[in-house]
Design a protein around this motif. Structure first.
Motif, mmCIF file in Angstrom:
data_model
loop_
_atom_site.group_PDB
_atom_site.id
_atom_site.type_symbol
_atom_site.label_atom_id
_atom_site.label_comp_id
_atom_site.label_asym_id
_atom_site.label_seq_id
_atom_site.Cartn_x
_atom_site.Cartn_y
_atom_site.Cartn_z
ATOM 1 N N SER A 45 -32.222 -42.584 49.051
ATOM 2 C CA SER A 45 -32.055 -42.256 47.757
ATOM 3 C C SER A 45 -33.049 -41.904 46.937
ATOM 4 O O SER A 45 -33.074 -41.093 46.265
ATOM 5 N N ALA A 46 -34.222 -42.946 46.824
ATOM 6 C CA ALA A 46 -35.357 -42.712 46.268
ATOM 7 C C ALA A 46 -36.164 -41.655 46.714
ATOM 8 O O ALA A 46 -36.387 -40.876 45.677
ATOM 9 N N GLU A 47 -36.071 -41.227 47.867
ATOM 10 C CA GLU A 47 -36.952 -39.848 48.298
ATOM 11 C C GLU A 47 -35.836 -38.616 47.675
ATOM 12 O O GLU A 47 -36.647 -37.620 47.372
ATOM 13 N N MET A 48 -34.757 -38.852 47.901
ATOM 14 C CA MET A 48 -33.900 -37.575 47.308
ATOM 15 C C MET A 48 -34.120 -37.425 46.014
ATOM 16 O O MET A 48 -34.105 -36.364 45.459
ATOM 17 N N ASP A 49 -34.016 -38.345 45.241
ATOM 18 C CA ASP A 49 -34.095 -38.338 43.679
ATOM 19 C C ASP A 49 -35.361 -37.860 43.247
ATOM 20 O O ASP A 49 -35.521 -37.027 42.393
ATOM 21 N N ALA A 50 -36.392 -38.377 43.890
ATOM 22 C CA ALA A 50 -37.845 -37.680 43.761
ATOM 23 C C ALA A 50 -37.881 -36.429 43.769
ATOM 24 O O ALA A 50 -38.544 -35.572 42.886
ATOM 25 N N ALA A 51 -37.485 -35.863 45.017
ATOM 26 C CA ALA A 51 -37.524 -34.419 45.394
ATOM 27 C C ALA A 51 -36.793 -33.747 44.480
ATOM 28 O O ALA A 51 -37.244 -32.500 44.048
ATOM 29 N N SER A 52 -35.626 -34.077 44.243
ATOM 30 C CA SER A 52 -34.827 -33.598 43.252
ATOM 31 C C SER A 52 -35.250 -33.168 41.825
ATOM 32 O O SER A 52 -35.345 -32.230 41.079
ATOM 33 N N SER A 53 -35.862 -34.394 41.278
ATOM 34 C CA SER A 53 -36.544 -34.169 40.067
ATOM 35 C C SER A 53 -37.602 -33.389 39.831
ATOM 36 O O SER A 53 -37.697 -32.703 39.001
ATOM 37 N N LYS A 54 -38.269 -33.297 40.950
ATOM 38 C CA LYS A 54 -39.632 -32.265 41.098
ATOM 39 C C LYS A 54 -38.855 -31.009 41.232
ATOM 40 O O LYS A 54 -39.552 -30.045 40.357
ATOM 41 N N GLU A 55 -38.174 -30.776 42.056
ATOM 42 C CA GLU A 55 -37.404 -29.406 42.032
ATOM 43 C C GLU A 55 -36.674 -28.790 40.935
ATOM 44 O O GLU A 55 -36.959 -27.862 40.512
ATOM 45 N N TYR A 56 -36.185 -29.737 40.226
ATOM 46 C CA TYR A 56 -35.425 -29.393 38.753
ATOM 47 C C TYR A 56 -36.464 -29.071 37.872
ATOM 48 O O TYR A 56 -36.126 -27.947 37.176
ATOM 49 N N ASP A 110 -26.912 -13.841 36.477
ATOM 50 C CA ASP A 110 -25.670 -13.212 37.014
ATOM 51 C C ASP A 110 -24.874 -13.801 38.043
ATOM 52 O O ASP A 110 -23.803 -13.645 38.158
ATOM 53 N N GLU A 111 -25.607 -14.665 38.486
ATOM 54 C CA GLU A 111 -24.727 -15.539 39.520
ATOM 55 C C GLU A 111 -23.593 -16.515 39.079
ATOM 56 O O GLU A 111 -23.753 -17.063 37.991
ATOM 57 N N THR A 112 -22.607 -16.413 39.733
ATOM 58 C CA THR A 112 -21.403 -17.156 39.438
ATOM 59 C C THR A 112 -21.849 -18.538 40.028
ATOM 60 O O THR A 112 -21.186 -18.987 41.112
ATOM 61 N N ASN A 113 -22.511 -19.672 39.533
ATOM 62 C CA ASN A 113 -22.865 -20.728 40.255
ATOM 63 C C ASN A 113 -23.189 -21.778 39.201
ATOM 64 O O ASN A 113 -23.337 -21.648 38.059
ATOM 65 N N ALA A 114 -23.071 -22.988 39.887
ATOM 66 C CA ALA A 114 -23.546 -24.130 38.960
ATOM 67 C C ALA A 114 -23.948 -25.277 40.078
ATOM 68 O O ALA A 114 -23.321 -24.904 41.182
ATOM 69 N N TRP A 115 -24.775 -26.207 39.791
ATOM 70 C CA TRP A 115 -24.960 -27.270 40.633
ATOM 71 C C TRP A 115 -25.509 -28.519 39.706
ATOM 72 O O TRP A 115 -25.884 -28.696 38.824
ATOM 73 N N CYS A 116 -25.326 -29.634 40.687
ATOM 74 C CA CYS A 116 -25.942 -30.966 40.213
ATOM 75 C C CYS A 116 -26.658 -31.538 41.247
ATOM 76 O O CYS A 116 -26.080 -31.833 42.346
ATOM 77 N N MET A 117 -27.951 -31.506 40.942
ATOM 78 C CA MET A 117 -28.702 -32.376 41.948
ATOM 79 C C MET A 117 -28.444 -33.843 41.879
ATOM 80 O O MET A 117 -28.027 -34.381 41.174
ATOM 81 N N PRO A 118 -29.069 -34.224 43.035
ATOM 82 C CA PRO A 118 -29.173 -36.017 42.906
ATOM 83 C C PRO A 118 -29.502 -36.449 41.781
ATOM 84 O O PRO A 118 -30.794 -36.290 41.273
ATOM 85 N N LEU A 151 -22.675 -37.681 43.021
ATOM 86 C CA LEU A 151 -21.994 -39.094 43.370
ATOM 87 C C LEU A 151 -21.695 -39.556 44.896
ATOM 88 O O LEU A 151 -22.107 -40.545 45.264
ATOM 89 N N ARG A 152 -21.421 -38.497 45.598
ATOM 90 C CA ARG A 152 -21.159 -38.815 47.022
ATOM 91 C C ARG A 152 -22.687 -38.636 47.741
ATOM 92 O O ARG A 152 -22.371 -38.893 48.901
ATOM 93 N N GLU A 153 -23.579 -38.192 47.078
ATOM 94 C CA GLU A 153 -25.039 -38.205 47.830
ATOM 95 C C GLU A 153 -24.881 -37.254 49.135
ATOM 96 O O GLU A 153 -25.304 -37.334 50.125
ATOM 97 N N HIS A 154 -24.073 -36.114 48.893
ATOM 98 C CA HIS A 154 -23.762 -34.960 49.907
ATOM 99 C C HIS A 154 -25.197 -34.398 50.416
ATOM 100 O O HIS A 154 -25.437 -34.406 51.604
ATOM 101 N N ALA A 155 -26.099 -34.437 49.615
ATOM 102 C CA ALA A 155 -27.323 -33.820 49.985
ATOM 103 C C ALA A 155 -28.240 -34.752 50.916
ATOM 104 O O ALA A 155 -28.864 -34.221 51.820
ATOM 105 N N ARG A 156 -28.098 -36.021 50.474
ATOM 106 C CA ARG A 156 -28.748 -36.866 51.156
ATOM 107 C C ARG A 156 -28.044 -37.088 52.678
ATOM 108 O O ARG A 156 -28.842 -37.309 53.526
ATOM 109 N N GLU A 157 -26.859 -36.986 52.875
ATOM 110 C CA GLU A 157 -26.255 -37.248 53.865
ATOM 111 C C GLU A 157 -26.364 -35.987 54.712
ATOM 112 O O GLU A 157 -26.698 -36.099 56.130
ATOM 113 N N ARG A 158 -26.558 -34.736 54.287
ATOM 114 C CA ARG A 158 -26.644 -33.663 55.075
ATOM 115 C C ARG A 158 -28.224 -33.554 55.647
ATOM 116 O O ARG A 158 -28.594 -33.576 56.659
#
Length: 273
Positions: A45-56, A110-118, A151-158
């Motif tokens: 989780s720490a790896e994913m959170d750090a990468a996500s914060s940087k990307e965000y 214009d994208e019909t999009n939304a997302w939530c990073m870890p 919440l389900r950490e799907h990005a980490r799981e994938r």
């Protein structure tokens, strides 16, 4: 290419080590929708959170440099108001999420999009709001769905699944002497048999958790159905199911209809407060 038995055994040992290193976790409690599938995680989780914060931070910096970050104050306030009602409900699924460093921003696109990073880094695109003429209830369904992925950490799981798959494919190609062609074929096989089906399953989990978050936040869960009806009306040919990362619109609408009804009592309780 013929590998000596000792090399084959070493490669097999490496593959098994990767599988053993996977941690079985229960990222969320089941909630009223009953999501209780355990997950295999290799990436932390720490790896994913750090990468996500940087990307965000990079995404926000680029948007700000182009004048596309939080340009419409009314839209930003609207999105953040909805988030303020959804985020407190995340504790039903995982209490630690209440302590995440949540961020909510709106990007002009214009994208019909939304997302939530870890870790709770949310972005909503103006195209989603404007093209769909989205209601607050529908927007809550979208945001609830995206929050559910975090919440389900799907990005980490994938990511964990891909690490294991890559190792197994590389080892298999080496054992069989297939080289890069074998690796590419292995990737196609993995995606068809596991990668894409797992992605579709993740989307369904996020849909179901999303309607519960919305209902608990005081938003009509049936709006998830009208949302996907609007999305389907935008047009565009859907890929064949076995090639898609998402369930078909008709499948999602049918499933969301069932689960919206399941969480309707939660919505009614919230409305009476």
């Amino acid at each position: 290419m013929v590998l000596k038995p000792i090399i084959k055994n070493s490669l097999l040992a490496l593959a098994l080590a990767g599988l053993v290193a996977c941690e079985t976790v229960q990222t969320t409690q089941g909630g009223a929708v009953g999501i209780d599938r355990k997950q295999q995680m290799l990436v932390s989780s720490a790896e994913m959170d750090a990468a996500s914060s940087k990307e965000y931070a990079q995404v926000l910096a680029e948007a700000k440099s182009k004048g596309l970050l939080n340009r419409n104050a009314a839209q930003v306030q609207r999105v953040r108001n909805i988030a303020s009602r959804l985020i407190p409900q995340t504790g039903v699924f995982r209490p630690d999420a209440l302590k995440w460093n949540w961020e909510v921003n709106v990007l002009s696109s214009d994208e019909t999009n939304a997302w939530c990073m870890p870790g709770g880094k949310i972005a909503v695109y103006t195209g989603l709001i404007e093209k769909l003429k989205i209601s607050d209830d529908e927007l809550a369904a979208v945001m609830g769905h995206e929050i559910a992925h975090a919440l389900r950490e799907h990005a980490r799981e994938r990511a964990s699944q891909q690490v294991v798959a890559n190792s197994a494919i590389s080892i298999g190609a080496a054992l069989l002497g297939l080289g890069d062609v074998g690796k590419q074929g292995g990737q196609y096989l993995y995606m068809g048999l596991m990668g894409l089906p797992n992605s579709r399953a993740n989307e369904t989990e996020a849909d179901r958790i999303g309607v519960e978050l919305a209902a608990r936040g005081g938003y009509d869960p049936k709006a998830a159905v009208t949302l996907w009806q609007k999305m389907a009306s935008l047009g565009g040919e859907e890929p064949m199911k076995f090639m898609s990362t998402h369930p078909s619109s008709s499948e999602r609408i049918a499933d969301l209809t069932v689960y919206a009804q399941r969480v309707e009592p939660l919505y009614q309780q919230t409305r009476r407060r």
